[in-house]
Design a protein around this motif. Structure first.
Motif, short mmCIF file in Angstrom:
data_model
loop_
_atom_site.label_atom_id
_atom_site.label_comp_id
_atom_site.label_asym_id
_atom_site.label_seq_id
_atom_site.Cartn_x
_atom_site.Cartn_y
_atom_site.Cartn_z
N LEU A 88 63.13 54.52 46.02
CA LEU A 88 64.32 54.71 46.85
C LEU A 88 65.09 53.41 47.02
O LEU A 88 66.33 53.39 46.91
CB LEU A 88 63.90 55.26 48.22
CG LEU A 88 65.04 55.46 49.23
CD1 LEU A 88 66.05 56.46 48.69
CD2 LEU A 88 64.49 55.92 50.58
N LEU A 89 64.37 52.31 47.26
CA LEU A 89 65.05 51.02 47.41
C LEU A 89 65.70 50.58 46.10
O LEU A 89 66.73 49.91 46.11
CB LEU A 89 64.06 49.96 47.89
CG LEU A 89 63.63 50.04 49.36
CD1 LEU A 89 62.75 48.86 49.72
CD2 LEU A 89 64.84 50.08 50.28
N ILE A 90 65.09 50.94 44.98
CA ILE A 90 65.69 50.60 43.68
C ILE A 90 67.03 51.31 43.52
O ILE A 90 68.05 50.69 43.16
CB ILE A 90 64.74 50.99 42.53
CG1 ILE A 90 63.50 50.09 42.54
CG2 ILE A 90 65.44 50.87 41.18
CD1 ILE A 90 62.43 50.53 41.58
N ILE A 91 67.05 52.62 43.82
CA ILE A 91 68.29 53.38 43.65
C ILE A 91 69.36 52.87 44.60
O ILE A 91 70.52 52.63 44.21
CB ILE A 91 68.02 54.87 43.89
CG1 ILE A 91 67.04 55.40 42.83
CG2 ILE A 91 69.31 55.67 43.85
CD1 ILE A 91 66.58 56.83 43.06
N VAL A 92 69.00 52.68 45.88
CA VAL A 92 69.96 52.17 46.86
C VAL A 92 70.43 50.78 46.48
O VAL A 92 71.62 50.45 46.59
CB VAL A 92 69.33 52.18 48.27
CG1 VAL A 92 70.26 51.50 49.27
CG2 VAL A 92 69.04 53.59 48.72
N LEU B 60 71.33 41.95 41.62
CA LEU B 60 71.23 41.32 42.94
C LEU B 60 70.81 42.32 44.02
O LEU B 60 70.05 41.97 44.92
CB LEU B 60 72.58 40.70 43.32
CG LEU B 60 73.00 39.44 42.57
CD1 LEU B 60 74.32 38.92 43.12
CD2 LEU B 60 71.94 38.37 42.68
N GLY B 61 71.31 43.57 43.94
CA GLY B 61 71.00 44.55 44.97
C GLY B 61 69.51 44.79 45.14
O GLY B 61 68.95 44.58 46.23
N PRO B 62 68.79 45.23 44.09
CA PRO B 62 67.34 45.43 44.23
C PRO B 62 66.59 44.15 44.57
O PRO B 62 65.60 44.18 45.32
CB PRO B 62 66.92 45.95 42.85
CG PRO B 62 68.16 46.54 42.28
CD PRO B 62 69.28 45.69 42.79
N THR B 63 67.05 43.00 44.06
CA THR B 63 66.36 41.75 44.36
C THR B 63 66.46 41.40 45.84
O THR B 63 65.47 41.03 46.48
CB THR B 63 66.95 40.60 43.52
OG1 THR B 63 66.82 40.94 42.13
CG2 THR B 63 66.23 39.31 43.79
N LEU B 64 67.65 41.54 46.42
CA LEU B 64 67.83 41.24 47.84
C LEU B 64 67.01 42.19 48.71
O LEU B 64 66.39 41.77 49.71
CB LEU B 64 69.31 41.33 48.21
CG LEU B 64 70.22 40.24 47.61
CD1 LEU B 64 71.67 40.51 47.94
CD2 LEU B 64 69.81 38.87 48.10
N LEU B 65 66.98 43.49 48.34
CA LEU B 65 66.18 44.44 49.11
C LEU B 65 64.69 44.12 49.00
O LEU B 65 63.94 44.28 49.97
CB LEU B 65 66.45 45.86 48.63
CG LEU B 65 67.83 46.44 48.97
CD1 LEU B 65 67.95 47.87 48.47
CD2 LEU B 65 68.10 46.38 50.46
#
Length: 357
Positions: A311-315, A331-336
């Motif tokens: 879920l965090l990967i998709i978001v 950057l998105g998945p890395t920051l999450l």
């Protein structure tokens, strides 16, 4: 008293100089932020290959960096240049196709396939006859369509030109990052230890694994989609299979739309050529073959290589693209992932007390 005031003023001046220096550095680097981040992502994900080249070159980092740069030119810059040339040829072909129509006007009757379209076909056919009967109506329509079309073509050519320039800058930055890789790696490890100790080192490793996992997922999915698309193009007899496959590979990295534009265009070409059956096959193949690869393969590849919930990967992927653009894919998945580590560390220490004021 004077000595203390002078010391305080000196400290303020030092802080101001450091702050101005940092602001100046940030202002200089802002135009290259996306390019530098993308270069760093490429360096992180291709580090194993670079290490092998470094051994092959006898530890000569400059030679290994040159070889890596040449490989990136062949894999990234050359295909995009090929696409740019094909785009220019396509625009010229479109101009040659529509130029007689603009000079002599529309044919007296619309194409049969256009008139047979369900629901909208009769209305389009009626409007076609209206345009043929009224030259003024035709000129009004041409004026309405010409300016947006010109702007779209100019924007597309500009985008591809900027993409080529950015990729050349990426290759340029990658060369120096690989050449001085040990220095940058030591600086990152030292900085992470000084800032957060063991937690900083774990976050650095997590960032490395997440960026690599997302890159593997995106590039692997794009390769799988382009392979499935190539099979469909060959079966349906679509011309220009090579260029369409390369285009599908690059467009597959774009979320939501991605390769849909390519196989829909191929289906439209088949339908326009009177091959309705093959057009239907191309649509079915695109929906259940090409597009389904993105829905299943990408999450599996990313979740297996990056320690992050699906879920965090998709978001992270979609949210990162909306906020940061293309580089947001990484950057998105890395920051999450980093935020998830911080939250877990905080929850793992329930006895933590805020300092008293």
């Amino acid at each position: 008293m004077k000595q203390s005031i002078s010391s305080a003023q000196k400290q303020i001046i030092q802080i101001a100089i450091v702050a101005l220096l940092l602001i100046g550095c940030i202002a200089v680097l802002i135009p290259f932020t996306g390019t530098l981040l993308f270069s760093a992502v490429i360096c992180v994900t291709t580090a194993p290959l670079y290490n092998r080249l470094l051994l092959f070159c006898g530890g000569r980092s400059s030679l290994a960096a040159v070889l890596m740069s040449l490989m990136l030119i062949l894999l990234l810059v050359a295909p995009l240049a090929l696409l740019s040339g094909s785009l220019a040829d396509g625009i010229e072909s479109a101009i040659r196709y529509f130029k007689p129509m603009l000079e002599t006007g529309l044919p007296s009757a619309p194409p049969d396939w256009l008139a047979r379209l369900p629901v909208v076909g009769p209305d389009i056919s009626a409007y076609w006859h209206k345009l043929v009967a009224s030259r003024e109506e035709m000129n009004t329509l041409l004026r309405q369509l010409l300016d947006p079309t010109r702007k779209l073509a100019l924007a597309t050519v500009t985008m591809f030109g900027q993409g080529l320039l950015q990729l050349m800058l990426v290759v340029f930055f990658v060369f120096f990052m690989f050449r001085d890789a040990e220095f940058y790696a030591d600086a990152l490890r030292t900085g992470s230890r000084k800032l957060a100790g063991d937690l900083g080192e774990r976050m650095l490793r997590l960032a490395d694994g997440t960026v690599t996992g997302v890159m593997v997922g995106i590039v692997g999915t794009a390769a799988a989609q382009s392979l499935v698309a190539m099979i469909g193009f060959i079966i349906a007899g679509v011309p220009g299979v090579t260029i369409l496959t390369v285009t599908t590979f690059f467009f597959s990295m774009v979320p939501v739309v991605g390769a849909t534009l390519i196989w829909l265009g191929a289906a439209a070409w088949l339908y326009d050529g009177g091959q309705t059956g093959w057009a239907i096959f191309m649509i079915v193949w695109g929906m259940f073959g090409i597009s389904s690869v993105d829905n299943f393969v990408k999450p599996i590849l990313i979740s297996r290589t990056a320690s992050l919930p699906l879920l965090l990967i998709i978001v992270g992927v979609f949210g990162g693209v909306l906020v940061f653009g293309f580089i947001g894919l990484f950057l998105g998945p890395t920051l999450l992932a980093l935020g998830q580590v911080l939250i877990r560390e905080w929850l793992a220490h329930p006895d933590f007390e805020a300092p008293s004021i």
